[in-house]
Design a protein around this motif. Structure first.
Motif, PDB file in Angstrom:
ATOM      1  N   PRO A  23       0.828  -1.210   0.000  1.00 46.69           N
ATOM      2  CA  PRO A  23       0.000   0.000   0.000  1.00 46.69           C
ATOM      3  C   PRO A  23       0.862   1.259   0.000  1.00 46.69           C
ATOM      4  O   PRO A  23       1.869   1.337   0.712  1.00 46.69           O
ATOM      5  CB  PRO A  23      -0.794  -0.122   1.312  1.00 46.69           C
ATOM      6  CG  PRO A  23      -0.736  -1.564   1.670  1.00 46.69           C
ATOM      7  CD  PRO A  23       0.566  -2.073   1.160  1.00 46.69           C
ATOM      8  N   HIS A  24       0.495   2.194  -0.846  1.00 47.27           N
ATOM      9  CA  HIS A  24       1.149   3.501  -0.936  1.00 47.27           C
ATOM     10  C   HIS A  24       2.596   3.412  -1.424  1.00 47.27           C
ATOM     11  O   HIS A  24       3.340   4.378  -1.292  1.00 47.27           O
ATOM     12  CB  HIS A  24       1.118   4.227   0.424  1.00 47.27           C
ATOM     13  CG  HIS A  24      -0.216   4.218   1.086  1.00 47.27           C
ATOM     14  ND1 HIS A  24      -1.331   4.829   0.527  1.00 47.27           N
ATOM     15  CD2 HIS A  24      -0.628   3.648   2.257  1.00 47.27           C
ATOM     16  CE1 HIS A  24      -2.369   4.648   1.335  1.00 47.27           C
ATOM     17  NE2 HIS A  24      -1.969   3.928   2.382  1.00 47.27           N
ATOM     18  N   ARG A  25       2.979   2.254  -1.941  1.00 44.52           N
ATOM     19  CA  ARG A  25       4.337   2.128  -2.479  1.00 44.52           C
ATOM     20  C   ARG A  25       4.318   1.683  -3.933  1.00 44.52           C
ATOM     21  O   ARG A  25       5.295   1.160  -4.442  1.00 44.52           O
ATOM     22  CB  ARG A  25       5.146   1.122  -1.646  1.00 44.52           C
ATOM     23  CG  ARG A  25       5.498   1.591  -0.263  1.00 44.52           C
ATOM     24  CD  ARG A  25       6.443   2.778  -0.281  1.00 44.52           C
ATOM     25  NE  ARG A  25       7.662   2.513  -1.010  1.00 44.52           N
ATOM     26  CZ  ARG A  25       8.777   2.030  -0.456  1.00 44.52           C
ATOM     27  NH1 ARG A  25       8.795   1.751   0.842  1.00 44.52           N
ATOM     28  NH2 ARG A  25       9.853   1.832  -1.169  1.00 44.52           N
ATOM     29  N   ASN A  26       3.199   1.878  -4.596  1.00 44.60           N
ATOM     30  CA  ASN A  26       3.102   1.468  -5.982  1.00 44.60           C
ATOM     31  C   ASN A  26       3.869   2.437  -6.877  1.00 44.60           C
ATOM     32  O   ASN A  26       3.719   3.645  -6.795  1.00 44.60           O
ATOM     33  CB  ASN A  26       1.630   1.421  -6.433  1.00 44.60           C
ATOM     34  CG  ASN A  26       0.880   0.289  -5.750  1.00 44.60           C
ATOM     35  OD1 ASN A  26       1.486  -0.666  -5.303  1.00 44.60           O
ATOM     36  ND2 ASN A  26      -0.430   0.413  -5.686  1.00 44.60           N
ATOM     37  N   SER A  27       4.722   1.902  -7.718  1.00 43.82           N
ATOM     38  CA  SER A  27       5.446   2.706  -8.691  1.00 43.82           C
ATOM     39  C   SER A  27       5.920   1.785  -9.804  1.00 43.82           C
ATOM     40  O   SER A  27       5.939   0.558  -9.646  1.00 43.82           O
ATOM     41  CB  SER A  27       6.638   3.422  -8.047  1.00 43.82           C
ATOM     42  OG  SER A  27       7.642   2.493  -7.688  1.00 43.82           O
ATOM     43  N   GLU A  28       6.297   2.375 -10.921  1.00 47.02           N
ATOM     44  CA  GLU A  28       6.798   1.554 -12.013  1.00 47.02           C
ATOM     45  C   GLU A  28       8.134   0.930 -11.654  1.00 47.02           C
ATOM     46  O   GLU A  28       8.452  -0.171 -12.098  1.00 47.02           O
ATOM     47  CB  GLU A  28       6.932   2.394 -13.289  1.00 47.02           C
ATOM     48  CG  GLU A  28       5.614   2.750 -13.952  1.00 47.02           C
ATOM     49  CD  GLU A  28       5.822   3.379 -15.307  1.00 47.02           C
ATOM     50  OE1 GLU A  28       6.893   4.003 -15.512  1.00 47.02           O
ATOM     51  OE2 GLU A  28       4.936   3.247 -16.159  1.00 47.02           O
ATOM     52  N   LEU A  29       8.947   1.606 -10.847  1.00 44.37           N
ATOM     53  CA  LEU A  29      10.266   1.082 -10.495  1.00 44.37           C
ATOM     54  C   LEU A  29      10.179  -0.001  -9.432  1.00 44.37           C
ATOM     55  O   LEU A  29      10.668  -1.113  -9.615  1.00 44.37           O
ATOM     56  CB  LEU A  29      11.175   2.218 -10.021  1.00 44.37           C
ATOM     57  CG  LEU A  29      12.592   1.810  -9.598  1.00 44.37           C
ATOM     58  CD1 LEU A  29      13.329   1.137 -10.746  1.00 44.37           C
ATOM     59  CD2 LEU A  29      13.361   3.020  -9.091  1.00 44.37           C
ATOM     60  N   PHE A  30       9.535   0.315  -8.305  1.00 49.31           N
ATOM     61  CA  PHE A  30       9.384  -0.674  -7.236  1.00 49.31           C
ATOM     62  C   PHE A  30       8.104  -1.456  -7.461  1.00 49.31           C
ATOM     63  O   PHE A  30       7.007  -0.939  -7.351  1.00 49.31           O
ATOM     64  CB  PHE A  30       9.343   0.022  -5.875  1.00 49.31           C
ATOM     65  CG  PHE A  30       9.103  -0.932  -4.735  1.00 49.31           C
ATOM     66  CD1 PHE A  30      10.016  -1.926  -4.439  1.00 49.31           C
ATOM     67  CD2 PHE A  30       7.949  -0.835  -3.973  1.00 49.31           C
ATOM     68  CE1 PHE A  30       9.792  -2.803  -3.399  1.00 49.31           C
ATOM     69  CE2 PHE A  30       7.714  -1.705  -2.926  1.00 49.31           C
ATOM     70  CZ  PHE A  30       8.649  -2.696  -2.637  1.00 49.31           C
ATOM     71  N   MET A  31       8.250  -2.742  -7.749  1.00 47.85           N
ATOM     72  CA  MET A  31       7.110  -3.559  -8.132  1.00 47.85           C
ATOM     73  C   MET A  31       6.442  -4.234  -6.946  1.00 47.85           C
ATOM     74  O   MET A  31       5.263  -4.560  -6.992  1.00 47.85           O
ATOM     75  CB  MET A  31       7.545  -4.600  -9.162  1.00 47.85           C
ATOM     76  CG  MET A  31       8.261  -3.968 -10.357  1.00 47.85           C
ATOM     77  SD  MET A  31       8.911  -5.165 -11.536  1.00 47.85           S
ATOM     78  CE  MET A  31       7.411  -5.659 -12.346  1.00 47.85           C
ATOM     79  N   GLY A  32       7.198  -4.502  -5.883  1.00 49.45           N
ATOM     80  CA  GLY A  32       6.621  -5.161  -4.723  1.00 49.45           C
ATOM     81  C   GLY A  32       7.589  -6.138  -4.101  1.00 49.45           C
ATOM     82  O   GLY A  32       8.795  -6.098  -4.348  1.00 49.45           O
ATOM     83  N   LEU A  33       7.041  -7.034  -3.277  1.00 45.78           N
ATOM     84  CA  LEU A  33       7.850  -8.016  -2.559  1.00 45.78           C
ATOM     85  C   LEU A  33       7.642  -9.409  -3.133  1.00 45.78           C
ATOM     86  O   LEU A  33       6.540  -9.760  -3.575  1.00 45.78           O
ATOM     87  CB  LEU A  33       7.487  -8.012  -1.070  1.00 45.78           C
ATOM     88  CG  LEU A  33       7.649  -6.682  -0.331  1.00 45.78           C
ATOM     89  CD1 LEU A  33       7.191  -6.838   1.122  1.00 45.78           C
ATOM     90  CD2 LEU A  33       9.079  -6.186  -0.401  1.00 45.78           C
ATOM     91  N   VAL A  34       8.699 -10.200  -3.138  1.00 50.71           N
ATOM     92  CA  VAL A  34       8.617 -11.585  -3.612  1.00 50.71           C
ATOM     93  C   VAL A  34       9.227 -12.500  -2.564  1.00 50.71           C
ATOM     94  O   VAL A  34      10.112 -12.102  -1.799  1.00 50.71           O
ATOM     95  CB  VAL A  34       9.330 -11.768  -4.964  1.00 50.71           C
ATOM     96  CG1 VAL A  34       8.615 -11.004  -6.059  1.00 50.71           C
ATOM     97  CG2 VAL A  34      10.783 -11.337  -4.875  1.00 50.71           C
ATOM     98  N   ASN A  35       8.757 -13.725  -2.561  1.00 50.08           N
ATOM     99  CA  ASN A  35       9.269 -14.739  -1.639  1.00 50.08           C
ATOM    100  C   ASN A  35      10.200 -15.662  -2.409  1.00 50.08           C
ATOM    101  O   ASN A  35       9.770 -16.468  -3.223  1.00 50.08           O
ATOM    102  CB  ASN A  35       8.103 -15.523  -1.030  1.00 50.08           C
ATOM    103  CG  ASN A  35       8.555 -16.498   0.041  1.00 50.08           C
ATOM    104  OD1 ASN A  35       9.690 -16.957   0.052  1.00 50.08           O
ATOM    105  ND2 ASN A  35       7.661 -16.826   0.965  1.00 50.08           N
TER     106      ASN A  35
END
Length: 229
Positions: A111-123
């Protein structure tokens, strides 16, 4: 050797030595041990020392050289890279940074960290890592949209790169293996795919008819640490 009793009355001879009843074998006899020590402690002949000096010097020299494209070159004049394909561009990354290549997995957005550069977290094998878009960083517009943000990835591979305590996951279309080149094969950077990619490219390598951009890993990690962390 004058006192080679083991060859005469010992286990290699007629076994008439009275000490065999106690020591069982000549190798357990003090006479045999003393003879062995005298062999090890004797001074080596000059020609023997010279011969082995040459052998060891050549061995050390060979260890510092490797064969690249049929040519023997000093190891300090070579580089090993992992070659990847992303958005129609060929990229080379120092292999010392590569920790793992994995199939695509689910990316969890924050949440609130969406951007084209930072896609998210992976396991990755039980460890939570940050996934970033290398295509976005290099301004490869056609590859930015290869990700369906609804938790599915159409790209073929994820690669884990690490430098010191920082680890990042990147999505690439294809991983073409690890290859070694001589430093003189690294050509100056021409006008490449974009201004952004040019800034992150240290030079170009020719590989199987392709121009491969050799990325500046120091600048790459510096930018990610500054913009995301």
């Amino acid at each position: 050797m004058s006192n080679d009793c083991w060859n005469k009355i010992g286990v290699e001879g007629d076994r008439s030595c009275e000490q065999l009843k106690e020591v069982i074998h000549c190798r357990n006899c003090p006479v045999y041990s003393a003879a062995g020590r005298s062999l090890l402690e004797r001074e080596a002949p000059p020609e023997y020392v010279n011969e082995w000096t040459e052998v060891l010097a050549k061995s050390q020299s060979d260890q510092n050289k490797i064969q690249v494209s049929g040519e023997i070159v000093p190891s300090g004049e070579t580089m090993s890279v992992v070659i990847c394909l992303l958005g129609g561009e060929w990229l080379a990354i120092p292999v010392r940074l590569l920790q793992e290549v994995t199939p695509p997995c689910v990316i969890h957005t924050l949440p609130h960290r969406n951007s084209e550069l930072f896609m998210g977290l992976v396991n990755i094998r039980g460890e939570i890592l940050m996934c970033v878009s290398l295509g976005c960083l290099l301004d490869l517009k056609e590859s930015v949209h290869t990700l369906d943000r609804a938790n599915s990835v159409t790209s073929k591979r994820m690669i884990v790169l690490a430098k010191e305590e920082h680890r990042w996951v990147f999505i690439v279309d294809e991983v073409c293996g690890i290859h070694r080149f001589t430093m003189r094969e690294l050509e100056n950077t021409p006008v490449v795919i974009s201004k952004a990619s040019e800034a992150y490219t240290k030079g170009v390598i020719r590989w199987q008819g392709h121009k491969v951009n050799y990325l500046d890993s120091d600048l790459l990690f510096y930018t990610l640490n500054r913009r995301i962390l």
